[in-house]
Motif scaffolding. Structure first.
Motif, mmCIF file in Angstrom:
data_model
loop_
_atom_site.group_PDB
_atom_site.id
_atom_site.type_symbol
_atom_site.label_atom_id
_atom_site.label_comp_id
_atom_site.label_asym_id
_atom_site.label_seq_id
_atom_site.Cartn_x
_atom_site.Cartn_y
_atom_site.Cartn_z
ATOM 1 N N PRO A 134 14.290 -12.332 15.312
ATOM 2 C CA PRO A 134 13.557 -11.397 16.174
ATOM 3 C C PRO A 134 13.592 -9.970 15.648
ATOM 4 O O PRO A 134 14.635 -9.479 15.194
ATOM 5 N N LEU A 135 12.437 -9.308 15.697
ATOM 6 C CA LEU A 135 12.282 -7.931 15.220
ATOM 7 C C LEU A 135 12.911 -7.763 13.843
ATOM 8 O O LEU A 135 13.610 -6.791 13.567
ATOM 9 N N SER A 136 12.634 -8.726 12.973
ATOM 10 C CA SER A 136 13.243 -8.757 11.644
ATOM 11 C C SER A 136 12.222 -9.239 10.627
ATOM 12 O O SER A 136 11.079 -9.574 10.965
ATOM 13 N N TRP A 137 12.649 -9.288 9.360
ATOM 14 C CA TRP A 137 11.785 -9.746 8.280
ATOM 15 C C TRP A 137 12.530 -10.723 7.384
ATOM 16 O O TRP A 137 13.761 -10.721 7.309
ATOM 17 N N THR A 138 11.768 -11.571 6.719
ATOM 18 C CA THR A 138 12.277 -12.465 5.685
ATOM 19 C C THR A 138 11.351 -12.360 4.482
ATOM 20 O O THR A 138 10.131 -12.406 4.633
ATOM 21 N N PHE A 178 7.508 -12.050 5.646
ATOM 22 C CA PHE A 178 7.179 -12.462 7.003
ATOM 23 C C PHE A 178 7.829 -11.468 7.965
ATOM 24 O O PHE A 178 9.049 -11.287 7.961
ATOM 25 N N GLN A 179 7.008 -10.830 8.767
ATOM 26 C CA GLN A 179 7.481 -9.810 9.705
ATOM 27 C C GLN A 179 7.354 -10.352 11.126
ATOM 28 O O GLN A 179 6.255 -10.667 11.592
ATOM 29 N N ALA A 237 2.403 -10.452 9.486
ATOM 30 C CA ALA A 237 3.009 -10.154 10.780
ATOM 31 C C ALA A 237 2.405 -11.044 11.853
ATOM 32 O O ALA A 237 1.181 -11.166 11.962
ATOM 33 N N ASN A 238 3.285 -11.679 12.641
ATOM 34 C CA ASN A 238 2.814 -12.499 13.749
ATOM 35 C C ASN A 238 2.568 -11.628 14.976
ATOM 36 O O ASN A 238 3.325 -10.699 15.268
ATOM 37 N N ALA A 265 -1.718 -14.857 16.291
ATOM 38 C CA ALA A 265 -2.468 -14.396 15.121
ATOM 39 C C ALA A 265 -1.525 -14.007 13.992
ATOM 40 O O ALA A 265 -0.331 -13.795 14.190
ATOM 41 N N VAL A 266 -2.087 -13.925 12.791
ATOM 42 C CA VAL A 266 -1.423 -13.409 11.599
ATOM 43 C C VAL A 266 -2.286 -12.276 11.068
ATOM 44 O O VAL A 266 -3.476 -12.486 10.779
ATOM 45 N N ASN A 267 -1.701 -11.085 10.953
ATOM 46 C CA ASN A 267 -2.464 -9.909 10.502
ATOM 47 C C ASN A 267 -3.790 -9.780 11.244
ATOM 48 O O ASN A 267 -4.855 -9.550 10.650
#
Length: 539
Positions: A477-481, A426-427, A355-356, A368-370
């Motif tokens: 935006p506000l999504s995941w892949t 990826f969130q 998560a970014n 940051a990431v996590n």
């Protein structure tokens, strides 16, 4: 039969037998010498400092063939250390050549370093660019095209010619000022314009009526998704970052930061000139730029209106992304179906959710990431790993899932085992920005896009049949892949945001792909010309 004829016959028979068992001459070598300098450019009309390669902006295009050996001697004439990374070239067994601060010491000013790598078992459309500081915002980028070997069939008629288009956002502000602004806590502003091959307008691509051309199109921008279209012409998508696609037709196609596509266009309209249009996506204000598709012999300039493209329309873009699928019946770089790798039959050994986030750390803007905002140590991770230098990094220093903890500075390295099959989600936690993520050394099967927060039930929506493999994926935006990746390339590999301000301010990490077997079949030794810095000293 005369003695000489017998000798020739025997030699010919021997060569045939050797070829039959796979013994062949060494793959070709291509040599380049690139001098990197500052130069005066004016892509948006006002003079500014750019980064040139051999006096060119953009830099020269590398055109090569599957399995070619690439030798690039980079001479750094800038006033800062410099590196080039090869965006999407997998560099089998040799993360030493990756050209990022986690694997290479940078090339000092007024010195040189030679990259040596092979386009092993690859085809496709790629790019290269500077990975150090904010140099990418000043130039130093170019195209990198890998053609199929003539003995390997491609799944479409051979085009009459091809064009390389490098499209991206551009800033009038000097790259050092942009970097200083980021260091002082100011976020990156909207771009001042878009460029096509270094020009804000007027780039011209000429073809003959009735012929078909391949357009290799890459988004070389540092922050902005684009939409690409050609007035009056339909585009047939044939390749995405080294994978042949189902040959769907598009009138307009989205290309996100760091991504590349190849489309076929037949010049079947009235013989005149037509607009090529690139426009920004998901931005305010909306920006576009044009080039020209010229029919040979035409004296008729293109006419308005420009073809209409989408502007914000996130749902439209996500739906289009799901139509980009792998051609399972096509050869890739070798004479076997590229779809023969049945990824749905492989057990996933680990799920990593990234998560970014954005935060103030020490009163400065960071990404940051996590909850880890990455900081490059003075010793490249790869050198520290190779020479067992302690204190540079710790494996799995952050959890595999997001936390609610406050972001901190750190060196985020995920430890994995060679041949692990991993799911990465990826969130995107931001409301308006489309993110883009790139994994050096790899392509990953894109199996799902979705809105909201990912959970295990989302796997029911995955495309487990013909997901397209690519090195850079967008996250809405506000999504995941979600992607699936086979970690079969040993080394230390950068996993980063392709949004360069976010990457510069900490939105990246490294994946260590490892096993205890020391073999040149798995990973090359440290190169003889390796640069040393930090705690790593020349042995």
């Amino acid at each position: 039969m005369r003695q000489g004829s017998i000798l020739c016959f025997c030699i010919g028979l021997l060569l045939s037998l050797l070829n039959g068992i796979g013994v062949q001459a060494e793959d070709p070598y291509r040599y380049y010498t690139w001098t990197v300098t500052y130069g005066d450019i004016a892509p948006l009309g006002s003079r500014q400092r750019g980064i040139l390669i051999n006096g060119q902006f953009p830099g020269p295009t590398i055109d090569c063939v599957t399995n070619d050996n690439i030798i690039v001697n980079v001479i750094n004439k800038l006033d800062e250390p410099f590196l080039i990374t090869w965006n999407g070239i997998k560099q089998r067994k040799t993360s030493w050549q990756d050209g990022v601060m986690g694997t290479n010491c940078p090339i000092p000013p007024n010195s040189n370093w030679t990259y040596k790598f092979q386009t092993k078992d690859q085809i496709g459309t790629y790019t290269y660019f500077p990975s150090t500081a904010l140099h990418r915002a000043a130039g130093g980028f170019g195209g990198f095209n890998v053609q199929s070997r003539s003995v390997i069939a491609i799944p479409y008629p051979i085009p009459d010619a091809e064009f390389t288009l490098l499209i991206g956002d551009w800033y009038k502000t000097d790259h050092k000022r942009l970097q200083q602004n980021l260091d002082n806590g100011t976020s990156l502003p909207p771009p001042d314009g878009l460029l096509i091959n270094g020009l804000s307008q007027g780039a011209t691509f000429t073809g003959e009526s009735g012929k078909t051309y391949k357009f290799r199109v890459s988004n070389v921008g540092i922050a902005t998704s684009i939409n690409f279209r050609i007035q009056g012409h339909v585009m047939t998508l044939v390749e995405v970052e080294g994978a042949h696609t189902l040959q769907e037709q598009y009138s307009t196609i989205d290309i996100h930061a760091g991504q590349s596509v190849a489309v076929l266009v037949t010049l079947s309209e009235n013989p005149k000139d037509y607009y090529i249009v690139a426009s920004t996506r998901f931005t305010k204000p909306f920006i576009n730029t044009t080039a020209i598709l010229a029919y040979a012999g035409s004296n008729t300039p293109p006419s308005l209106p420009l073809p209409i493209g989408p502007t914000y329309h996130v749902h439209w873009s996500m739906k289009q992304a799901r139509t980009i699928r792998q051609n399972l019946t096509a050869n890739a770089a070798r004479p076997n179906p590229q779809g023969s790798f049945h990824y749905k039959q492989i057990n996933i050994v680990r799920t990593i959710i990234l998560a970014n986030t954005q935060a103030l750390i020490n009163n400065k803007l960071r990404y940051a990431v996590n909850s880890i905002s990455y900081v490059d140590p003075t010793t490249p991770l790869k050198l520290a790993d190779w020479y067992n230098i302690s204190g540079v990094f710790a494996l799995n220093s952050a959890p595999d899932k997001p936390t609610n903890s406050n972001p901190v500075l750190g060196t985020y390295v995920i430890g994995t085992t060679l041949h692990d099959f991993v799911e990465i989600v990826f969130q995107n936690t931001e409301k308006k920005i489309v993110h883009s993520w790139h994994f050096d050394g790899y392509s990953a099967y894109v199996v799902g896009y979705g809105s909201g927060v990912w959970n295990e039930t989302m796997k029911e929506r995955y495309n487990m049949d013909d997901g397209i493999p690519r090195h850079t994926v967008q996250v809405y935006p506000l999504s995941w892949t979600a992607v699936l990746v086979s970690l079969d390339n040993k080394g230390m590999w950068n996993l980063r945001s392709a949004m360069w301000a976010q990457r510069y301010l900490g939105q990246q990490l490294y994946v260590r792909v490892w096993n205890n077997e020391k073999s040149l079949l798995l990973e090359n030794d440290i190169p003889a010309n390796a640069l040393f810095c930090g705690l790593a000293k020349h042995p």
